[in-house]
Design a protein around this motif. Sequence first.
Motif, PDB file in Angstrom:
ATOM      1  N   ALA A 192     -25.148  -2.780  -6.716  1.00 55.44           N
ATOM      2  CA  ALA A 192     -24.111  -3.148  -7.688  1.00 55.44           C
ATOM      3  C   ALA A 192     -22.769  -2.517  -7.329  1.00 55.44           C
ATOM      4  CB  ALA A 192     -24.543  -2.715  -9.085  1.00 55.44           C
ATOM      5  N   LYS A 193     -22.804  -1.260  -6.901  1.00 53.98           N
ATOM      6  CA  LYS A 193     -21.560  -0.563  -6.562  1.00 53.98           C
ATOM      7  C   LYS A 193     -20.948  -1.112  -5.274  1.00 53.98           C
ATOM      8  CE  LYS A 193     -19.730   4.077  -5.665  1.00 53.98           C
ATOM      9  NZ  LYS A 193     -20.061   5.532  -5.571  1.00 53.98           N
ATOM     10  N   ALA A 194     -21.772  -1.339  -4.264  1.00 46.32           N
ATOM     11  CA  ALA A 194     -21.248  -1.779  -2.966  1.00 46.32           C
ATOM     12  C   ALA A 194     -20.680  -3.189  -3.014  1.00 46.32           C
ATOM     13  CB  ALA A 194     -22.347  -1.688  -1.908  1.00 46.32           C
ATOM     14  N   PHE A 195     -21.312  -4.066  -3.824  1.00 52.30           N
ATOM     15  CA  PHE A 195     -20.893  -5.466  -3.841  1.00 52.30           C
ATOM     16  C   PHE A 195     -20.191  -5.842  -5.140  1.00 52.30           C
ATOM     17  CE2 PHE A 195     -24.319  -5.193  -0.771  1.00 52.30           C
ATOM     18  CZ  PHE A 195     -23.839  -5.934   0.290  1.00 52.30           C
ATOM     19  N   LYS A 196     -19.890  -4.816  -5.960  1.00 50.81           N
ATOM     20  CA  LYS A 196     -19.165  -5.039  -7.219  1.00 50.81           C
ATOM     21  C   LYS A 196     -19.832  -6.120  -8.063  1.00 50.81           C
ATOM     22  CE  LYS A 196     -14.629  -3.520  -5.506  1.00 50.81           C
ATOM     23  NZ  LYS A 196     -15.180  -2.907  -4.292  1.00 50.81           N
ATOM     24  N   ALA A 197     -21.151  -5.980  -8.205  1.00 58.80           N
ATOM     25  CA  ALA A 197     -21.933  -6.938  -8.985  1.00 58.80           C
ATOM     26  C   ALA A 197     -22.427  -6.259 -10.262  1.00 58.80           C
ATOM     27  CB  ALA A 197     -23.132  -7.434  -8.167  1.00 58.80           C
ATOM     28  N   ASP A 198     -22.765  -7.082 -11.271  1.00 59.84           N
ATOM     29  CA  ASP A 198     -23.342  -6.504 -12.482  1.00 59.84           C
ATOM     30  C   ASP A 198     -24.814  -6.174 -12.224  1.00 59.84           C
ATOM     31  OD1 ASP A 198     -24.710  -8.936 -12.574  1.00 59.84           O
ATOM     32  OD2 ASP A 198     -23.372  -9.796 -14.079  1.00 59.84           O
ATOM     33  N   GLN A 199     -25.421  -5.445 -13.134  1.00 57.77           N
ATOM     34  CA  GLN A 199     -26.789  -4.965 -12.940  1.00 57.77           C
ATOM     35  C   GLN A 199     -27.813  -6.103 -12.801  1.00 57.77           C
ATOM     36  OE1 GLN A 199     -28.348  -1.833 -12.643  1.00 57.77           O
ATOM     37  NE2 GLN A 199     -26.287  -1.078 -12.211  1.00 57.77           N
ATOM     38  N   PRO A 200     -27.767  -7.142 -13.644  1.00 54.08           N
ATOM     39  CA  PRO A 200     -28.752  -8.228 -13.473  1.00 54.08           C
ATOM     40  C   PRO A 200     -28.655  -8.894 -12.102  1.00 54.08           C
ATOM     41  CG  PRO A 200     -27.760  -8.338 -15.652  1.00 54.08           C
ATOM     42  CD  PRO A 200     -26.982  -7.324 -14.883  1.00 54.08           C
ATOM     43  N   ARG A 201     -27.434  -9.125 -11.638  1.00 49.13           N
ATOM     44  CA  ARG A 201     -27.282  -9.774 -10.321  1.00 49.13           C
ATOM     45  C   ARG A 201     -27.742  -8.846  -9.207  1.00 49.13           C
ATOM     46  NH1 ARG A 201     -28.121 -11.936  -6.520  1.00 49.13           N
ATOM     47  NH2 ARG A 201     -26.783 -13.202  -5.149  1.00 49.13           N
ATOM     48  N   ALA A 202     -27.432  -7.538  -9.325  1.00 47.72           N
ATOM     49  CA  ALA A 202     -27.867  -6.578  -8.310  1.00 47.72           C
ATOM     50  C   ALA A 202     -29.387  -6.472  -8.276  1.00 47.72           C
ATOM     51  CB  ALA A 202     -27.236  -5.218  -8.585  1.00 47.72           C
ATOM     52  N   GLU A 203     -30.012  -6.505  -9.450  1.00 43.40           N
ATOM     53  CA  GLU A 203     -31.483  -6.441  -9.510  1.00 43.40           C
ATOM     54  C   GLU A 203     -32.096  -7.685  -8.867  1.00 43.40           C
ATOM     55  OE1 GLU A 203     -35.163  -4.854 -10.219  1.00 43.40           O
ATOM     56  OE2 GLU A 203     -33.256  -3.859 -10.617  1.00 43.40           O
ATOM     57  N   GLN A 204     -31.506  -8.828  -9.135  1.00 45.21           N
ATOM     58  CA  GLN A 204     -31.995 -10.070  -8.529  1.00 45.21           C
ATOM     59  C   GLN A 204     -31.856 -10.023  -7.008  1.00 45.21           C
ATOM     60  OE1 GLN A 204     -29.697 -13.542  -9.516  1.00 45.21           O
ATOM     61  NE2 GLN A 204     -31.282 -14.974  -8.833  1.00 45.21           N
ATOM     62  N   ALA A 205     -30.735  -9.495  -6.530  1.00 49.84           N
ATOM     63  CA  ALA A 205     -30.517  -9.408  -5.087  1.00 49.84           C
ATOM     64  C   ALA A 205     -31.537  -8.461  -4.451  1.00 49.84           C
ATOM     65  CB  ALA A 205     -29.099  -8.931  -4.799  1.00 49.84           C
ATOM     66  N   LYS A 206     -31.806  -7.368  -5.102  1.00 46.52           N
ATOM     67  CA  LYS A 206     -32.779  -6.413  -4.557  1.00 46.52           C
ATOM     68  C   LYS A 206     -34.159  -7.042  -4.451  1.00 46.52           C
ATOM     69  CE  LYS A 206     -34.779  -3.467  -7.167  1.00 46.52           C
ATOM     70  NZ  LYS A 206     -35.074  -2.373  -8.125  1.00 46.52           N
ATOM     71  N   ARG A 207     -34.546  -7.806  -5.443  1.00 45.55           N
ATOM     72  CA  ARG A 207     -35.901  -8.352  -5.495  1.00 45.55           C
ATOM     73  C   ARG A 207     -36.082  -9.573  -4.592  1.00 45.55           C
ATOM     74  NH1 ARG A 207     -39.499  -7.243  -9.680  1.00 45.55           N
ATOM     75  NH2 ARG A 207     -38.939  -5.356 -10.809  1.00 45.55           N
ATOM     76  N   HIS A 208     -35.045 -10.362  -4.416  1.00 46.11           N
ATOM     77  CA  HIS A 208     -35.239 -11.643  -3.742  1.00 46.11           C
ATOM     78  C   HIS A 208     -34.454 -11.801  -2.435  1.00 46.11           C
ATOM     79  CE1 HIS A 208     -37.406 -12.977  -7.297  1.00 46.11           C
ATOM     80  NE2 HIS A 208     -36.364 -12.633  -8.046  1.00 46.11           N
ATOM     81  N   GLU A 209     -33.416 -11.001  -2.230  1.00 45.74           N
ATOM     82  CA  GLU A 209     -32.571 -11.211  -1.060  1.00 45.74           C
ATOM     83  C   GLU A 209     -32.514  -9.997  -0.135  1.00 45.74           C
ATOM     84  OE1 GLU A 209     -28.746 -12.352  -2.645  1.00 45.74           O
ATOM     85  OE2 GLU A 209     -29.706 -13.489  -4.249  1.00 45.74           O
ATOM     86  N   ALA A 210     -32.675  -8.811  -0.692  1.00 47.75           N
ATOM     87  CA  ALA A 210     -32.496  -7.599   0.105  1.00 47.75           C
ATOM     88  C   ALA A 210     -33.671  -7.371   1.051  1.00 47.75           C
ATOM     89  CB  ALA A 210     -32.331  -6.391  -0.816  1.00 47.75           C
ATOM     90  N   PHE A 211     -33.385  -6.768   2.198  1.00 45.13           N
ATOM     91  CA  PHE A 211     -34.435  -6.345   3.123  1.00 45.13           C
ATOM     92  C   PHE A 211     -33.863  -5.285   4.051  1.00 45.13           C
ATOM     93  CE2 PHE A 211     -32.236  -9.692   5.390  1.00 45.13           C
ATOM     94  CZ  PHE A 211     -32.197  -9.257   6.713  1.00 45.13           C
ATOM     95  N   LEU A 212     -34.764  -4.485   4.597  1.00 45.02           N
ATOM     96  CA  LEU A 212     -34.401  -3.475   5.580  1.00 45.02           C
ATOM     97  C   LEU A 212     -34.628  -4.049   6.966  1.00 45.02           C
ATOM     98  CD1 LEU A 212     -36.090  -0.447   3.816  1.00 45.02           C
ATOM     99  CD2 LEU A 212     -33.634  -0.697   4.170  1.00 45.02           C
ATOM    100  N   VAL A 213     -33.641  -3.905   7.820  1.00 48.61           N
ATOM    101  CA  VAL A 213     -33.763  -4.424   9.187  1.00 48.61           C
ATOM    102  C   VAL A 213     -34.904  -3.716   9.891  1.00 48.61           C
ATOM    103  CG1 VAL A 213     -32.611  -4.612  11.418  1.00 48.61           C
ATOM    104  CG2 VAL A 213     -31.331  -5.044   9.292  1.00 48.61           C
ATOM    105  N   SER A 214     -35.745  -4.498  10.551  1.00 43.92           N
ATOM    106  CA  SER A 214     -36.904  -3.966  11.272  1.00 43.92           C
ATOM    107  C   SER A 214     -37.111  -4.788  12.536  1.00 43.92           C
ATOM    108  CB  SER A 214     -38.143  -4.032  10.372  1.00 43.92           C
ATOM    109  OG  SER A 214     -38.480  -5.375  10.067  1.00 43.92           O
ATOM    110  N   PRO A 215     -37.991  -4.339  13.440  1.00 48.18           N
ATOM    111  CA  PRO A 215     -38.221  -5.116  14.664  1.00 48.18           C
ATOM    112  C   PRO A 215     -38.648  -6.552  14.400  1.00 48.18           C
ATOM    113  CG  PRO A 215     -39.137  -2.916  14.888  1.00 48.18           C
ATOM    114  CD  PRO A 215     -38.683  -3.038  13.468  1.00 48.18           C
ATOM    115  N   GLY A 216     -39.288  -6.774  13.249  1.00 48.57           N
ATOM    116  CA  GLY A 216     -39.735  -8.131  12.946  1.00 48.57           C
ATOM    117  C   GLY A 216     -38.724  -8.964  12.187  1.00 48.57           C
ATOM    118  N   ARG A 217     -37.623  -8.322  11.764  1.00 51.61           N
ATOM    119  CA  ARG A 217     -36.637  -9.076  10.986  1.00 51.61           C
ATOM    120  C   ARG A 217     -35.263  -8.471  11.219  1.00 51.61           C
ATOM    121  NH1 ARG A 217     -37.089 -10.716   4.563  1.00 51.61           N
ATOM    122  NH2 ARG A 217     -35.218 -12.020   4.484  1.00 51.61           N
ATOM    123  N   ALA A 218     -34.440  -9.159  11.977  1.00 54.69           N
ATOM    124  CA  ALA A 218     -33.099  -8.667  12.300  1.00 54.69           C
ATOM    125  C   ALA A 218     -32.076  -9.215  11.310  1.00 54.69           C
ATOM    126  CB  ALA A 218     -32.726  -9.081  13.718  1.00 54.69           C
ATOM    127  N   ALA A 219     -30.957  -8.512  11.218  1.00 60.29           N
ATOM    128  CA  ALA A 219     -29.873  -8.973  10.356  1.00 60.29           C
ATOM    129  C   ALA A 219     -29.196 -10.178  10.990  1.00 60.29           C
ATOM    130  CB  ALA A 219     -28.861  -7.854  10.139  1.00 60.29           C
TER     131      ALA A 219
END
Length: 512
Positions: A221-248
Amino acid sequence: MAHTICGIDLGSFSVKLAFFEVGFRSSKFRGVVEVPVPEGEGPLIERQLDVVKEELSRVAGEVTPYLAVPGDQLSVRVLELPFTDPRKIDQVVGYELEGQIVNAIEDVVFDHLVVSQKPEGSTVLAVATKRDDLAALIAAAEGGHGIQPRALYAAPVIYRTLLPAAPVARREPGEEEAAPPCQAVLDFGHQRTNVSVVRAGQAIYARTIRRGGAQLTDAIAKAFKADQPRAEQAKRHEAFLVSPGRAAGSPLEVKLDAVLREALAPTVRELRQTLASFTATTRMEVESLLVAGGGGRLAGLLPFLEAELGVPARFLAVRPVLEPAAADAMDFSEEGAPPESDVNGASFSILRQKALHLAALGAALLVAGFIDVGAKHSNLVDERKQLDKDLKTATQELFGKPRDDAEEIARLLGRGYREELAPVPKASAFDLLDQISRKVPPADKIKLDIGELDIRPKKTFIKGTADSGAAVDEIAAKLKEIDCFEEVAKGAITEVSGGGKQFTLTINTKCP
């Protein structure tokens, strides 16, 4: 006749309920419900219990609920004791624990679990929680919502029930016994992360870190200036950590990965310190990380943890007894029960308990009586026989004869057992010594020198010197306040050099 029992996980983001239908000869896992905790200005516990009350009201018939006390309300300590006698362990745990917690022992409720025993002594996992906090939880559940939990458990310790006990390996004569591996269960919740190290089916170390998925939401929410519901949705459905199996694949994903890693850094630091502390204390290594909880669903978390902590990580595979069959699933809401992966991703672990009870022997018998349900679930015939044997042994000690009728035992324990039937004395000699030291007037009021103190069954003898006869009377009056003391008889008082008064007290006692 079958009845329903329900394990309840009071999460700060959502409440999870797992339902079992338990009969005399058969039991079925009926389903899991996960309901978000509604936003509001009311206390979190009230909003959580509102959800529980609503969901329980949807189930036909009576439901027996089980609750867990959150880890941030608990003090968990590992105690090393130089003996294995269960009665001695019961008697000294409180005194050992008192020196390691910030609250006075009379202000807490505590219990313990013996996790291992060797000829030289026992390792005990002890848990304490403030009496006022526990009373508030029970009052909120019973008074405000009509929820009467059958038992309360310590949340960071109960994950052991999800893991099978290590099988006994066959050894050749002269061959050393292979040490069972240690596994750390990491339950990433919304506001807290529970860590429980399990070895051979026993929890041997546990703690709670006060960080979880909420910090990730706040960072997004702080980094992308989003409200809490939108940030929670992004975390659950869009966010991921870059790994060998999934690149940015875009600058946005690169930034999101950096934000998540920065937000996870304090949690990883705490985890690293926790594992290092466990290894330094026990000289045992954690062999694998078992990840559970809503925060554990973050894509790329497993390889991230492996890289940061240097320990293989995988999702917690729940015992088959907790995995629903399609034909057994019940629809408790419009959406129905969550899919099986949701069961594996959350901690519905408070049903098959055998330890950390609020009334040591009584609750142990209750669990021994009801644990046969779990044995039937898994068709563990050998375990069932051992539990039946333990139940008969415990009832022999408590009631004077072995019993295996769990319902009658529960009824008797619900009425409360008489003091004279209790297998553990109300107070040991050590307890009486502690109470005497607390009751005698402090040094700034009288001068007291105890020359002889003899605590025996049914009688205690004290010989000492005080500065006046009035001081002797005051000491006797204070000692009469001790519950175990029935009569305090004063002997002759004689004057000694320096003007002091030598006295004797003979006390009839009800214990030890």
